[in-house]
Design an enzyme around this catalytic site. Sequence first.
Site, PDB file in Angstrom:
ATOM      1  N   TYR A 193      -5.801  10.160   4.965  1.00  0.00           N
ATOM      2  CA  TYR A 193      -4.263  10.280   4.491  1.00  0.00           C
ATOM      3  C   TYR A 193      -4.543  11.192   2.971  1.00  0.00           C
ATOM      4  CZ  TYR A 193      -2.724   7.568   8.058  1.00  0.00           C
ATOM      5  OH  TYR A 193      -2.515   6.942   8.940  1.00  0.00           O
ATOM      6  N   GLN A 253       0.837  -1.171  -0.012  1.00  0.00           N
ATOM      7  CA  GLN A 253      -0.052  -0.175   0.057  1.00  0.00           C
ATOM      8  C   GLN A 253       0.899   1.238  -0.121  1.00  0.00           C
ATOM      9  OE1 GLN A 253      -2.238   1.229   3.662  1.00  0.00           O
ATOM     10  NE2 GLN A 253      -4.025   1.235   2.458  1.00  0.00           N
ATOM     11  N   GLY A 273      -8.572  -7.230   9.161  1.00  0.00           N
ATOM     12  CA  GLY A 273      -7.370  -6.900   9.648  1.00  0.00           C
ATOM     13  C   GLY A 273      -6.810  -7.465  10.963  1.00  0.00           C
ATOM     14  N   ARG A 325      -7.664   2.019  -2.216  1.00  0.00           N
ATOM     15  CA  ARG A 325      -8.516   2.011  -1.210  1.00  0.00           C
ATOM     16  C   ARG A 325      -9.231   2.984  -0.912  1.00  0.00           C
ATOM     17  NH1 ARG A 325      -7.419  -0.266   5.026  1.00  0.00           N
ATOM     18  NH2 ARG A 325      -8.853  -2.011   4.425  1.00  0.00           N
TER      19      ARG A 325
HETATM   20  C1  LIG Z   1      -3.068  -1.724  13.797  1.00  0.00           C
HETATM   21  C2  LIG Z   1      -3.798  -1.458  12.670  1.00  0.00           C
HETATM   22  C3  LIG Z   1      -3.104  -0.852  11.586  1.00  0.00           C
HETATM   23  C4  LIG Z   1      -3.543  -0.486  10.539  1.00  0.00           C
HETATM   24  N1  LIG Z   1      -3.066   0.260   9.398  1.00  0.00           N
HETATM   25  C5  LIG Z   1      -3.676   0.513   8.228  1.00  0.00           C
HETATM   26  C6  LIG Z   1      -2.765   0.973   7.218  1.00  0.00           C
HETATM   27  O1  LIG Z   1      -1.472   1.099   7.299  1.00  0.00           O
HETATM   28  N2  LIG Z   1      -3.387   1.263   6.156  1.00  0.00           N
HETATM   29  C7  LIG Z   1      -4.880   0.981   6.020  1.00  0.00           C
HETATM   30  O2  LIG Z   1      -5.535   1.536   5.073  1.00  0.00           O
HETATM   31  N3  LIG Z   1      -5.572   0.618   6.821  1.00  0.00           N
HETATM   32  C8  LIG Z   1      -4.902   0.302   8.148  1.00  0.00           C
HETATM   33  N4  LIG Z   1      -5.753  -0.156   9.149  1.00  0.00           N
HETATM   34  C9  LIG Z   1      -7.153  -0.571   8.924  1.00  0.00           C
HETATM   35  C10 LIG Z   1      -7.250  -1.909   8.580  1.00  0.00           C
HETATM   36  O3  LIG Z   1      -6.799  -2.203   7.303  1.00  0.00           O
HETATM   37  C11 LIG Z   1      -8.891  -2.417   8.578  1.00  0.00           C
HETATM   38  O4  LIG Z   1      -9.540  -1.453   7.337  1.00  0.00           O
HETATM   39  C12 LIG Z   1      -9.456  -2.437   9.878  1.00  0.00           C
HETATM   40  O5  LIG Z   1      -8.472  -2.727  10.822  1.00  0.00           O
HETATM   41  C13 LIG Z   1     -10.819  -2.837   9.794  1.00  0.00           C
HETATM   42  O6  LIG Z   1     -10.702  -4.164   9.580  1.00  0.00           O
HETATM   43  P1  LIG Z   1     -10.728  -5.447  10.967  1.00  0.00           P
HETATM   44  O7  LIG Z   1     -11.847  -5.053  11.693  1.00  0.00           O
HETATM   45  O8  LIG Z   1     -10.815  -6.643  10.153  1.00  0.00           O
HETATM   46  O9  LIG Z   1      -9.603  -5.155  11.602  1.00  0.00           O
HETATM   47  C14 LIG Z   1      -5.081  -0.532  10.243  1.00  0.00           C
HETATM   48  C15 LIG Z   1      -5.716  -1.128  11.312  1.00  0.00           C
HETATM   49  C16 LIG Z   1      -4.986  -1.690  12.431  1.00  0.00           C
HETATM   50  C17 LIG Z   1      -5.878  -2.486  13.509  1.00  0.00           C
END
Ligand SMILES: Cc1cc2nc3c(=O)[nH]c(=O)nc-3n(C[C@H](O)[C@H](O)[C@H](O)COP(=O)(O)O)c2cc1C
Length: 360
Positions: free
Chosen positions: A180, A99, A314, A227
Amino acid sequence: MTTLFSPFTIGDLSLPSRIVMAPMTRRRASHGKIPGELNALYYAQRATAGLIIAESTEVDPFSAIDVPARPGLTNDAQQSGWRLVADAVHSAGGRIFVQLSHMGRTAHPSQLLDGRQPVGPSALRAAGTVYTAEGVQPYATPQALDPAGIASIVVEFASAAARARLAGFDGIEIHAANGYLIDQFLRDGSNIRTDHYGGSLKNRARILLEIVEAVSAHWPVNRIGVRLSPTNPYQGMYDSNPASHFPEIARLLDPIGLAYLHVVEPPAQPGEHPVTASAIRAAFAGPLILAGGYKRADAEYALVTARADLIAFGEAFIANPDLPQRWLQGAVLNAADKSTYYSGGARGYTDYPCLELVEN
Ligand SMILES: Cc1cc2nc3c(=O)[nH]c(=O)nc-3n(C[C@H](O)[C@H](O)[C@H](O)COP(=O)(O)O)c2cc1C
């Protein structure tokens, strides 16, 4: 019947399942924002995902300080570090995109080299705070980018995309979500420009389309994903009408033939579907990934009703390197320890246990 375990093809890339590992910042790059063996191990452990999307990776060469230890892809050392990661994932049988991201107004001045200041579409400070070496601080007011500044950021995305190819990734995801830089342009709460990068939706989406075009000099379009997070309020984001604006953005992206659109929007009540994502589905003919709090049952429902082609997970992947195997076997999932999400080091990163392999 389509399930999470039905294979899927993105362009010419075959995925063994519909289970995607969502991009997740873990702040474990080494000095110089360089990925290394620890990161390679973490991603290789998760190679049974249908597709891994590696964490947000900085395209801005002036975002070169070590706190908060996010990786970059702006120089040879960072590229070599990512090569270790991509090679490790491929050796373990997996597939991995990276990404590409620019922080825009969410960068703190203390995180930028050469006295650079944070930039954004407009001089509007994000509500909230940012993690810095000196602790948590309020966001700074960004400088509104002029057209030359926008053009140089487009070039930075292209350069990082070229490096992603050389590093051996299978594709790239443009981070136009979660507050972002590109998202700051897309949503009208952070973009009040009056030139051709603001105002109409076509204008707000112009930087995204320019970036997609620039990176496609280095990648086939069917290896480029985007995204979006129409409704995510993270980092002070707001849009006056996401259910109308984001399907329009999807419509602008549709003819390009992208690898996928990846939409962050939580599932509504069981049996319901997020409004914006439904409209995006109707506007975009290519593959759609949904993410945002999906449990297995929500995911299966979204697939079986053809509301998405793939689902990204995630936190479940943080704690369960072998998530697909656990679901196949109906095994219990490990719980994720939030205190180690960004703590650095191997603990809470590469030490979550896999299932014991049962010998027959
Ligand atoms: C620790 C952490 C770091 C994340 N870093 C990013 C990231 O670098 N880029 C991004 O688009 N989303 C990031 N997210 C969002 C996740 O990609 C995802 O959309 C979000 O956790 C919801 O999905 P989940 O409920 O399955 O965790 C992050 C989420 C977590 C928990």
